[in-house]
Write a protein that holds these residues in place. Structure first.
Motif, PDB file in Angstrom:
ATOM      1  N   GLY A  40       6.994  -5.035  -4.843  1.00 36.00           N
ATOM      2  CA  GLY A  40       7.377  -3.768  -4.254  1.00 36.00           C
ATOM      3  C   GLY A  40       8.407  -3.026  -5.081  1.00 36.00           C
ATOM      4  O   GLY A  40       8.751  -3.401  -6.210  1.00 36.00           O
ATOM      5  N   SER A  41       8.918  -1.962  -4.500  1.00 37.58           N
ATOM      6  CA  SER A  41       9.901  -1.115  -5.166  1.00 37.58           C
ATOM      7  C   SER A  41      11.202  -1.864  -5.423  1.00 37.58           C
ATOM      8  O   SER A  41      11.615  -2.722  -4.638  1.00 37.58           O
ATOM      9  CB  SER A  41      10.178   0.124  -4.304  1.00 37.58           C
ATOM     10  OG  SER A  41      11.313   0.815  -4.756  1.00 37.58           O
ATOM     11  N   SER A  42      11.854  -1.525  -6.524  1.00 34.98           N
ATOM     12  CA  SER A  42      13.126  -2.169  -6.868  1.00 34.98           C
ATOM     13  C   SER A  42      14.244  -1.783  -5.904  1.00 34.98           C
ATOM     14  O   SER A  42      15.318  -2.395  -5.914  1.00 34.98           O
ATOM     15  CB  SER A  42      13.536  -1.795  -8.296  1.00 34.98           C
ATOM     16  OG  SER A  42      13.727  -0.387  -8.419  1.00 34.98           O
ATOM     17  N   THR A  43      14.003  -0.769  -5.052  1.00 32.82           N
ATOM     18  CA  THR A  43      15.047  -0.361  -4.101  1.00 32.82           C
ATOM     19  C   THR A  43      15.375  -1.469  -3.112  1.00 32.82           C
ATOM     20  O   THR A  43      16.491  -1.528  -2.586  1.00 32.82           O
ATOM     21  CB  THR A  43      14.626   0.899  -3.319  1.00 32.82           C
ATOM     22  OG1 THR A  43      13.369   0.658  -2.658  1.00 32.82           O
ATOM     23  CG2 THR A  43      14.481   2.099  -4.252  1.00 32.82           C
ATOM     24  N   THR A  44      14.414  -2.379  -2.854  1.00 30.67           N
ATOM     25  CA  THR A  44      14.669  -3.479  -1.920  1.00 30.67           C
ATOM     26  C   THR A  44      15.790  -4.371  -2.432  1.00 30.67           C
ATOM     27  O   THR A  44      16.745  -4.672  -1.724  1.00 30.67           O
ATOM     28  CB  THR A  44      13.393  -4.311  -1.695  1.00 30.67           C
ATOM     29  OG1 THR A  44      12.387  -3.505  -1.081  1.00 30.67           O
ATOM     30  CG2 THR A  44      13.678  -5.508  -0.784  1.00 30.67           C
ATOM     31  N   MET A  45      15.671  -4.803  -3.691  1.00 37.24           N
ATOM     32  CA  MET A  45      16.702  -5.706  -4.229  1.00 37.24           C
ATOM     33  C   MET A  45      17.979  -4.952  -4.566  1.00 37.24           C
ATOM     34  O   MET A  45      19.080  -5.500  -4.454  1.00 37.24           O
ATOM     35  CB  MET A  45      16.181  -6.442  -5.474  1.00 37.24           C
ATOM     36  CG  MET A  45      15.799  -5.552  -6.634  1.00 37.24           C
ATOM     37  SD  MET A  45      15.222  -6.517  -8.035  1.00 37.24           S
ATOM     38  CE  MET A  45      14.865  -5.217  -9.227  1.00 37.24           C
ATOM     39  N   LYS A  46      17.867  -3.678  -4.940  1.00 37.64           N
ATOM     40  CA  LYS A  46      19.060  -2.901  -5.277  1.00 37.64           C
ATOM     41  C   LYS A  46      19.893  -2.584  -4.035  1.00 37.64           C
ATOM     42  O   LYS A  46      21.119  -2.480  -4.118  1.00 37.64           O
ATOM     43  CB  LYS A  46      18.657  -1.600  -5.980  1.00 37.64           C
ATOM     44  CG  LYS A  46      18.112  -1.797  -7.387  1.00 37.64           C
ATOM     45  CD  LYS A  46      17.674  -0.476  -8.005  1.00 37.64           C
ATOM     46  CE  LYS A  46      17.140  -0.667  -9.414  1.00 37.64           C
ATOM     47  NZ  LYS A  46      16.642   0.597 -10.005  1.00 37.64           N
ATOM     48  N   GLY A 106       0.787  -1.227   0.000  1.00 36.55           N
ATOM     49  CA  GLY A 106       0.000   0.000   0.000  1.00 36.55           C
ATOM     50  C   GLY A 106       0.817   1.275   0.000  1.00 36.55           C
ATOM     51  O   GLY A 106       0.263   2.373  -0.084  1.00 36.55           O
ATOM     52  N   MET A 107       2.127   1.164   0.097  1.00 32.65           N
ATOM     53  CA  MET A 107       2.986   2.343   0.103  1.00 32.65           C
ATOM     54  C   MET A 107       3.400   2.716  -1.317  1.00 32.65           C
ATOM     55  O   MET A 107       3.512   1.857  -2.187  1.00 32.65           O
ATOM     56  CB  MET A 107       4.246   2.076   0.954  1.00 32.65           C
ATOM     57  CG  MET A 107       3.958   1.812   2.411  1.00 32.65           C
ATOM     58  SD  MET A 107       5.439   1.278   3.353  1.00 32.65           S
ATOM     59  CE  MET A 107       6.474   2.731   3.213  1.00 32.65           C
ATOM     60  N   SER A 108       3.622   4.003  -1.544  1.00 30.72           N
ATOM     61  CA  SER A 108       4.100   4.460  -2.841  1.00 30.72           C
ATOM     62  C   SER A 108       5.565   4.060  -3.011  1.00 30.72           C
ATOM     63  O   SER A 108       6.239   3.679  -2.043  1.00 30.72           O
ATOM     64  CB  SER A 108       3.966   5.974  -2.954  1.00 30.72           C
ATOM     65  OG  SER A 108       4.844   6.624  -2.038  1.00 30.72           O
TER      66      SER A 108
END
Length: 266
Positions: free
Chosen positions: A194-200, A140-142
């Protein structure tokens, strides 16, 4: 492939389909850490409450799957002196200190969750934080809010020298055939929810694949592990297979299991 094990100062991700073996693998790692790691473990359980999580770990310790027992049989087992002693050994050190900390509040905001985790780190000396699953926290987060949440993790790692182990769901595949994820189809980092920042942001991304529909019992209970990213040593690719034994609620190295040599603890 990770240089002998997980080290402090990093974030790691473990991702796979629902029922793909993520929690079983992570709990096996937690069980190992409780008795072998010099660092205290903190678990954020988004799917199991404290009682359920305790039962899962106790099943591993007893090597008997408690959940499959009927009410009366379970009650008898849990009230025996042997089980009480085993539970004390599992949950407490010889000095009577809790071996790990658990957060099972699934209704907290991200800010509240961050505050409690920081209290565990600063106030209780927790060095290894498992969030299972992290993707539920981000739901639910942007993308911008998710990026800030991952930035907070990097900040905690830098300021406190801890490590995070983040469990993630993956997006459901479209269609069937050989790419069907529930049938053991290949997944990639881009499938992580979710956002790609997690894996990056992670130092290592671990992907799990399991054919839940396989006719062969061994294959149906085998999880294939792939290391998609490895900032520590650079080694990637196939990272082995683990077999889940339902009766003893224990993971085994698949080849060791096939050879009949028993478990290789993680």
């Amino acid at each position: 492939m990770l240089g002998g094990g997980l080290t402090l100062g990093h974030s790691y991700t473990c991702s796979g389909v629902t029922g793909g073996g993520k929690t079983s693998l992570v709990n096996e790692m937690v069980y190992h850490w409780l008795f072998n790691s010099p660092y205290k473990v903190g678990v954020v359980s988004m799917e199991l409450n404290a009682g359920q999580y305790g039962e899962v770990l106790l099943s591993r310790h007893l090597q008997q799957k408690i959940a499959k027992l009927g009410y009366e049989e379970k009650t008898r087992l849990l009230t025996t002196d042997k089980t009480r002693e085993a539970a004390k050994e599992l949950f407490e050190t010889d000095e009577g200190v809790s071996r790990f900390m658990l957060i099972d509040d699934r209704d907290s905001s991200m800010e509240q969750l961050q505050s409690v985790i920081e209290q565990m780190i600063i106030g209780s000396g927790v060095k290894i934080i498992i969030i299972d699953p992290w993707s539920d926290c981000l739901d639910g987060m942007s993308n911008e809010e998710q990026a800030l949440a991952n930035k907070w993790i990097k900040s905690c790692i830098k300021s406190h020298g801890v490590s995070f182990f983040l469990v993630n769901h993956v997006r459901k595949s479209q269609g069937g055939g050989k790419n069907d994820q529930s049938a053991g189809g290949k997944i990639t980092e881009s499938d992580i929810m979710g956002s790609s920042t997690t894996m990056k942001s992670a130092s290592a991304n671990i992907l799990l694949m399991r054919n839940k529909e396989a006719e062969d019992v061994t294959e149906r209970n085998t999880t294939h592990i792939s290391l998609a990213k490895n900032r520590l040593l650079g080694l990637t690719g196939n990272a082995g297979e683990v077999y889940y034994d339902f009766e003893t609620h224990t993971l085994h190295d698949l080849e060791t299991w096939k050879n009949g040599n028993g478990a290789r603890d993680f």
